[in-house]
Design a protein around this motif. Structure first.
Motif, PDB file in Angstrom:
ATOM      1  N   VAL A 148      47.426  27.732  33.471  1.00 15.92           N
ATOM      2  CA  VAL A 148      46.787  28.876  33.448  1.00 15.92           C
ATOM      3  C   VAL A 148      47.476  30.102  34.349  1.00 15.92           C
ATOM      4  CG1 VAL A 148      44.613  29.903  34.241  1.00 15.92           C
ATOM      5  CG2 VAL A 148      44.555  27.772  33.262  1.00 15.92           C
ATOM      6  N   HIS A 149      47.655  31.294  33.771  1.00 15.90           N
ATOM      7  CA  HIS A 149      48.208  32.444  34.531  1.00 15.90           C
ATOM      8  C   HIS A 149      47.329  33.550  34.726  1.00 15.90           C
ATOM      9  CE1 HIS A 149      52.426  30.946  34.937  1.00 15.90           C
ATOM     10  NE2 HIS A 149      52.411  30.586  33.422  1.00 15.90           N
ATOM     11  N   VAL A 150      47.128  34.123  36.054  1.00 16.77           N
ATOM     12  CA  VAL A 150      46.378  34.952  36.226  1.00 16.77           C
ATOM     13  C   VAL A 150      47.062  36.279  37.034  1.00 16.77           C
ATOM     14  CG1 VAL A 150      44.142  35.666  37.373  1.00 16.77           C
ATOM     15  CG2 VAL A 150      44.362  33.631  36.662  1.00 16.77           C
ATOM     16  N   PRO A 151      47.570  37.130  35.878  1.00 14.98           N
ATOM     17  CA  PRO A 151      48.649  38.115  36.615  1.00 14.98           C
ATOM     18  C   PRO A 151      47.944  39.110  37.490  1.00 14.98           C
ATOM     19  CG  PRO A 151      48.811  37.826  34.221  1.00 14.98           C
ATOM     20  CD  PRO A 151      47.849  36.888  34.483  1.00 14.98           C
ATOM     21  N   GLY A 152      48.604  39.431  38.460  1.00 13.94           N
ATOM     22  CA  GLY A 152      47.846  40.206  39.439  1.00 13.94           C
ATOM     23  C   GLY A 152      48.450  41.869  39.364  1.00 13.94           C
TER      24      GLY A 152
ATOM     25  N   PRO B  50      44.748  39.288  40.896  1.00 17.77           N
ATOM     26  CA  PRO B  50      44.470  40.823  41.228  1.00 17.77           C
ATOM     27  C   PRO B  50      43.570  40.875  42.427  1.00 17.77           C
ATOM     28  CG  PRO B  50      43.012  40.292  39.398  1.00 17.77           C
ATOM     29  CD  PRO B  50      44.027  38.998  39.795  1.00 17.77           C
ATOM     30  N   VAL B  51      43.168  39.892  43.166  1.00 17.85           N
ATOM     31  CA  VAL B  51      42.496  40.029  44.578  1.00 17.85           C
ATOM     32  C   VAL B  51      43.651  40.057  45.839  1.00 17.85           C
ATOM     33  CG1 VAL B  51      40.359  38.751  43.217  1.00 17.85           C
ATOM     34  CG2 VAL B  51      42.201  37.424  44.636  1.00 17.85           C
ATOM     35  N   LEU B  52      44.609  39.971  45.601  1.00 16.73           N
ATOM     36  CA  LEU B  52      45.450  39.886  46.701  1.00 16.73           C
ATOM     37  C   LEU B  52      45.377  41.233  47.611  1.00 16.73           C
ATOM     38  CD1 LEU B  52      47.971  38.775  48.348  1.00 16.73           C
ATOM     39  CD2 LEU B  52      49.476  40.071  46.762  1.00 16.73           C
ATOM     40  N   ASP B  53      45.514  42.346  47.185  1.00 16.58           N
ATOM     41  CA  ASP B  53      45.475  43.681  47.984  1.00 16.58           C
ATOM     42  C   ASP B  53      44.108  43.495  48.725  1.00 16.58           C
ATOM     43  OD1 ASP B  53      47.866  44.248  46.972  1.00 16.58           O
ATOM     44  OD2 ASP B  53      47.038  46.059  45.897  1.00 16.58           O
TER      45      ASP B  53
ATOM     46  N   ARG C   4      42.162  44.901  36.563  1.00 17.80           N
ATOM     47  CA  ARG C   4      42.279  44.913  37.988  1.00 17.80           C
ATOM     48  C   ARG C   4      43.966  44.613  38.268  1.00 17.80           C
ATOM     49  NH1 ARG C   4      38.444  47.229  39.497  1.00 17.80           N
ATOM     50  NH2 ARG C   4      37.795  46.085  41.240  1.00 17.80           N
ATOM     51  N   SER C   5      44.349  45.427  39.196  1.00 17.76           N
ATOM     52  CA  SER C   5      45.880  45.253  39.626  1.00 17.76           C
ATOM     53  C   SER C   5      46.032  45.221  41.260  1.00 17.76           C
ATOM     54  CB  SER C   5      46.581  46.262  38.780  1.00 17.76           C
ATOM     55  OG  SER C   5      47.751  46.249  39.246  1.00 17.76           O
ATOM     56  N   ASN C   6      46.922  44.584  41.669  1.00 15.45           N
ATOM     57  CA  ASN C   6      47.406  44.903  43.012  1.00 15.45           C
ATOM     58  C   ASN C   6      48.434  46.005  42.897  1.00 15.45           C
ATOM     59  OD1 ASN C   6      46.111  42.388  44.028  1.00 15.45           O
ATOM     60  ND2 ASN C   6      47.758  41.183  42.973  1.00 15.45           N
ATOM     61  N   ALA C   7      48.781  46.654  43.895  1.00 17.06           N
ATOM     62  CA  ALA C   7      50.042  47.539  44.177  1.00 17.06           C
ATOM     63  C   ALA C   7      51.402  47.144  43.717  1.00 17.06           C
ATOM     64  CB  ALA C   7      49.683  48.120  45.306  1.00 17.06           C
ATOM     65  N   ALA C   8      51.754  45.786  44.222  1.00 12.49           N
ATOM     66  CA  ALA C   8      52.995  45.355  43.642  1.00 12.49           C
ATOM     67  C   ALA C   8      52.988  43.999  42.913  1.00 12.49           C
ATOM     68  CB  ALA C   8      53.507  44.938  44.924  1.00 12.49           C
ATOM     69  N   ALA C   9      54.065  44.049  41.959  1.00  5.97           N
ATOM     70  CA  ALA C   9      54.187  42.748  41.141  1.00  5.97           C
ATOM     71  C   ALA C   9      54.941  41.689  41.708  1.00  5.97           C
ATOM     72  CB  ALA C   9      54.788  43.426  39.689  1.00  5.97           C
ATOM     73  N   TYR C  10      54.708  40.457  41.432  1.00  4.33           N
ATOM     74  CA  TYR C  10      55.488  39.218  41.813  1.00  4.33           C
ATOM     75  C   TYR C  10      55.503  38.597  40.901  1.00  4.33           C
ATOM     76  CZ  TYR C  10      53.911  40.921  46.532  1.00  4.33           C
ATOM     77  OH  TYR C  10      53.547  41.470  47.512  1.00  4.33           O
ATOM     78  N   PRO C  11      56.591  38.803  39.906  1.00  3.78           N
ATOM     79  CA  PRO C  11      56.684  38.110  38.526  1.00  3.78           C
ATOM     80  C   PRO C  11      57.431  36.853  38.524  1.00  3.78           C
ATOM     81  CG  PRO C  11      58.367  39.914  38.552  1.00  3.78           C
ATOM     82  CD  PRO C  11      57.334  40.004  39.889  1.00  3.78           C
TER      83      PRO C  11
ATOM     84  N   ASP D  99      31.669  48.042  41.534  1.00  6.08           N
ATOM     85  CA  ASP D  99      30.392  47.361  41.887  1.00  6.08           C
ATOM     86  C   ASP D  99      30.141  46.017  41.835  1.00  6.08           C
ATOM     87  OD1 ASP D  99      29.268  50.179  42.089  1.00  6.08           O
ATOM     88  OD2 ASP D  99      29.261  50.118  39.726  1.00  6.08           O
ATOM     89  N   HIS D 100      30.808  45.098  41.028  1.00  5.01           N
ATOM     90  CA  HIS D 100      30.761  43.871  41.162  1.00  5.01           C
ATOM     91  C   HIS D 100      31.645  43.171  42.100  1.00  5.01           C
ATOM     92  CE1 HIS D 100      28.252  42.728  37.437  1.00  5.01           C
ATOM     93  NE2 HIS D 100      28.715  44.189  37.038  1.00  5.01           N
ATOM     94  N   ASP D 101      32.571  43.718  42.481  1.00  6.65           N
ATOM     95  CA  ASP D 101      33.494  43.214  43.382  1.00  6.65           C
ATOM     96  C   ASP D 101      32.590  43.351  44.623  1.00  6.65           C
ATOM     97  OD1 ASP D 101      35.737  42.939  42.242  1.00  6.65           O
ATOM     98  OD2 ASP D 101      36.650  44.715  42.806  1.00  6.65           O
ATOM     99  N   ARG D 102      31.896  44.394  44.915  1.00  2.00           N
ATOM    100  CA  ARG D 102      31.191  44.638  46.002  1.00  2.00           C
ATOM    101  C   ARG D 102      29.967  43.764  46.153  1.00  2.00           C
ATOM    102  NH1 ARG D 102      29.973  49.127  45.134  1.00  2.00           N
ATOM    103  NH2 ARG D 102      27.827  49.271  44.763  1.00  2.00           N
ATOM    104  N   TRP D 103      29.260  43.544  45.101  1.00  6.57           N
ATOM    105  CA  TRP D 103      27.961  42.366  44.889  1.00  6.57           C
ATOM    106  C   TRP D 103      28.322  41.039  45.259  1.00  6.57           C
ATOM    107  CZ3 TRP D 103      26.608  45.242  39.595  1.00  6.57           C
ATOM    108  CH2 TRP D 103      25.863  46.543  40.156  1.00  6.57           C
ATOM    109  N   HIS D 104      29.753  40.761  44.762  1.00 11.09           N
ATOM    110  CA  HIS D 104      30.107  39.354  44.616  1.00 11.09           C
ATOM    111  C   HIS D 104      30.877  38.981  46.340  1.00 11.09           C
ATOM    112  CE1 HIS D 104      28.763  37.665  40.881  1.00 11.09           C
ATOM    113  NE2 HIS D 104      29.078  38.861  40.254  1.00 11.09           N
ATOM    114  N   GLY D 105      31.326  40.157  46.930  1.00  7.77           N
ATOM    115  CA  GLY D 105      31.674  40.097  48.387  1.00  7.77           C
ATOM    116  C   GLY D 105      33.450  39.858  47.952  1.00  7.77           C
ATOM    117  N   LEU D 106      33.994  40.723  47.035  1.00  6.42           N
ATOM    118  CA  LEU D 106      35.130  40.436  46.634  1.00  6.42           C
ATOM    119  C   LEU D 106      36.160  41.722  46.984  1.00  6.42           C
ATOM    120  CD1 LEU D 106      35.341  38.176  43.357  1.00  6.42           C
ATOM    121  CD2 LEU D 106      36.124  37.461  45.755  1.00  6.42           C
ATOM    122  N   ASP D 107      35.263  42.611  47.291  1.00  8.38           N
ATOM    123  CA  ASP D 107      36.089  43.655  48.092  1.00  8.38           C
ATOM    124  C   ASP D 107      36.499  43.624  49.413  1.00  8.38           C
ATOM    125  OD1 ASP D 107      33.584  43.793  49.251  1.00  8.38           O
ATOM    126  OD2 ASP D 107      33.318  45.907  49.070  1.00  8.38           O
TER     127      ASP D 107
END
Length: 282
Positions: A117-121, A177-180, A147-154, A259-267
């Motif tokens: 399973v790959h989950v690119p950021g 994509p939750v790294l940032d 959703r995307s982080n600012a930097a890639a780690y390929p 909104d969902h990030d905030r509701w789930h506490g992922l912001d």
């Protein structure tokens, strides 16, 4: 990908227009079965039995949840493999309602054995990952998101330290994509942060090398999905584990991804609250 004669793309109407140029060039290797997601997986299973490397694409809830029985029987039970490419993440299309939300997709696939399973950021991670899994032979799921982080780690999916707080510091593992948001949440805390875009197979060797007494796991899908893997990897060590991700409660709301990030506490603010509570002195 279609330059490889083993590969065939299988669709169920989603993204058909985007694949029209490929279908014009390779008319026998872009198959659109219409709005029949279970058939889409069945066709992929049949192609795989002939030696093809099918690439199956749709929104995650249609690709994984709606067609799970076919993944289990037409692929896994037959001993053949396909590359599943899902879009939508957990709630990218939140405005479309519950039919387009799939936070449990990775957990559901985790009931089957041996799947990568790959989950690119970041978008720049997608192309090399897709090439790698298409060239491979085993079952794979590429989980794409807007959703995307600012930097890639390929690079490889082994745990990559992006912030080192020194020996004995709590370890935070961020998937995709939750790294940032995770980095922002612990910016002024002595927490080591490691990133991976490959939660399966999880880099248990890297985890053991980095983990101390406290581990924080942040995933962009169902909270606790990788708890079993982390707990098994550290079963011989006393440790505390905090697993953060999308909650199980049915929100019955629309809104957007933020909104969902905030509701789930992922912001960042929500993650900070959870981390502070976890690391607070007893």
């Amino acid at each position: 990908m279609l330059a490889d004669p083993r590969s065939t793309i299988v669709l169920a109407d989603i993204s058909a227009a985007e694949f029209a140029p490929a279908a014009a060039r390779y008319p026998e290797r872009v198959v659109n079965v219409g709005i029949r997601e279970q058939l889409m997986i069945g066709v992929a299973g049949g192609l795989a039995l002939t030696g093809q490397r099918p690439i199956v694409h749709s929104y995650a809830p249609f690709l994984i949840e709606r067609a799970y029985e076919q993944i289990k029987l037409d692929l896994d039970h037959q001993g053949v493999a396909a590359v599943l490419v899902g879009i939508g993440g957990s709630y990218d299309r939140a405005a479309a309602g519950r039919t387009h939300l799939a936070p449990a997709d990775v957990a559901l696939l985790d009931t089957l054995d041996g799947r990568t399973v790959h989950v690119p950021g970041h978008p720049d991670e997608v192309r090399p990952l897709l090439r790698a899994v298409v060239r491979g032979t085993g079952p794979a799921y590429l989980r794409l998101s807007t959703r995307s982080n600012a930097a890639a780690y390929p690079q490889s999916g082994d745990l990559r330290v992006v912030r080192d707080a020194g020996p004995g510091a709590p370890l935070l593992v961020a998937v995709g994509p939750v790294l940032d948001a995770a980095l922002d949440a612990v910016a002024d805390r002595p927490v080591t942060v490691a990133f991976t875009h490959r939660p399966r197979p999880f880099d248990t060797g890297g985890l053991r090398a980095l983990a101390g007494d406290e581990v924080i796991l942040v995933e962009p899908y169902l909270a606790g999905t990788s708890t079993r893997v982390v707990a098994e990897a550290l079963s011989d060590r006393p440790h505390r584990l905090l697993a953060l991700g999308v909650g199980r409660a049915e929100l019955r709301r629309y809104g957007g991804p933020e909104d969902h990030d905030r509701w789930h506490g992922l912001d960042a603010a929500g993650l900070r609250r959870s981390v502070d509570a976890f690391l607070a002195p007893a």
